[in-house]
Design an enzyme around this catalytic site. Structure first.
Site, PDB file in Angstrom:
ATOM      1  N   CYS A   1       0.733  -1.158   0.158  1.00  0.00           N
ATOM      2  CA  CYS A   1       0.093  -0.002   0.007  1.00  0.00           C
ATOM      3  C   CYS A   1       0.936   1.137  -0.014  1.00  0.00           C
ATOM      4  CB  CYS A   1      -0.766  -0.087   1.163  1.00  0.00           C
ATOM      5  SG  CYS A   1      -1.947  -1.385   1.335  1.00  0.00           S
ATOM      6  N   GLY A   2       2.044   1.135  -0.460  1.00  0.00           N
ATOM      7  CA  GLY A   2       3.172   2.340  -0.765  1.00  0.00           C
ATOM      8  C   GLY A   2       3.919   2.637   0.296  1.00  0.00           C
TER       9      GLY A   2
END
Length: 231
Positions: A65-66
């Site tokens: 998720c980054g």
């Protein structure tokens, strides 16, 4: 196709569609029609998330998720999981034990059958909403759907869960938007990796007068007037 306990079906439907990014907002659903005899739910909506058909079943390599860790996750998980960058709720040990006790008091079906999962949405001092289901994910979807349909804020709320904190459960908690998840059982390694990256406090093995804090312990504050054993 979902195998579920036939209660709060509308809430579960709304929670599932929102958490999976299919229909992100409750306001976009115009009608829900249940055909319980044949086991169908029909949804009328004015908008569907534009990338859902392309992304819902595709996996890709990401930095979780980054964030920092690399791994495989569903594309729509990355789009719908929320990262907790702030601290809007904290608990002392006495509140942790109390919330777990309150959830267990509500778990009448589990006491009779031993075959369902229980989840609760809580404020620091009280249980607000309890749901059970044969599917562990469904119990959380029922809570999320109820909150969306009734405009209940989850910003300063806690999820209390009866079973193991798996990566799927942790992602459900992140999609709902709660900063703390409490469980009687253990977390998996992948769940803790996700919790660390997403800023979620995970507390497990809440039994007797002890518990384990695995990630983001800053939301658990020791009460010096009521010291408990914390492994």
């Amino acid at each position: 196709t979902i195998v579920c306990t036939p209660e709060y079906i509308e809430d579960m439907t709304v929670g599932f569609l929102a958490s999976e990014g299919i229909v992100p907002k409750w306001e976009q659903i115009k009608d829900i029609r249940l055909d319980l005899e044949n086991g169908f739910i029909y949804i009328d909506t004015d908008k569907v998330y534009p990338f859902f058909e392309q992304l819902q079943n595709k996996r890709y390599i990401t930095s979780c998720c980054g964030m920092s860790r690399q791994g495989y996750i569903f594309a729509n998980d990355a789009l719908t999981a929320k990262k907790m960058d702030s601290i809007s709720v904290q608990l002392i040990p006495a509140q942790i034990f109390s919330l777990m006790h309150q959830m267990e008091e509500q778990a009448e079906m589990f006491r009779h059958t031993g075959g369902v999962h229980n989840a609760a949405l809580c404020a620091p001092d009280q249980l607000l909403l309890s749901r059970m289901d044969i599917g562990r994910h469904n119990a959380l979807d029922k809570i999320y759907g109820h909150c969306l349909r009734n405009d209940i804020s989850v910003r300063d709320k806690i999820i209390v869960f009866s079973g193991r904190i798996s990566s799927e459960i942790l992602l459900k908690v992140a999609k709902i938007g709660c900063e703390i998840v409490l469980s009687k059982s253990a977390p998996t390694e992948l769940a803790l990796s996700l919790a660390d990256d997403l800023g979620i406090t995970t507390v497990g093995f809440i039994r007797g007068r002890s518990f384990n804090v695995y990630t983001h312990p800053e939301r658990i504050v020791m009460d010096t007037t009521n010291l408990f054993s914390i492994p």
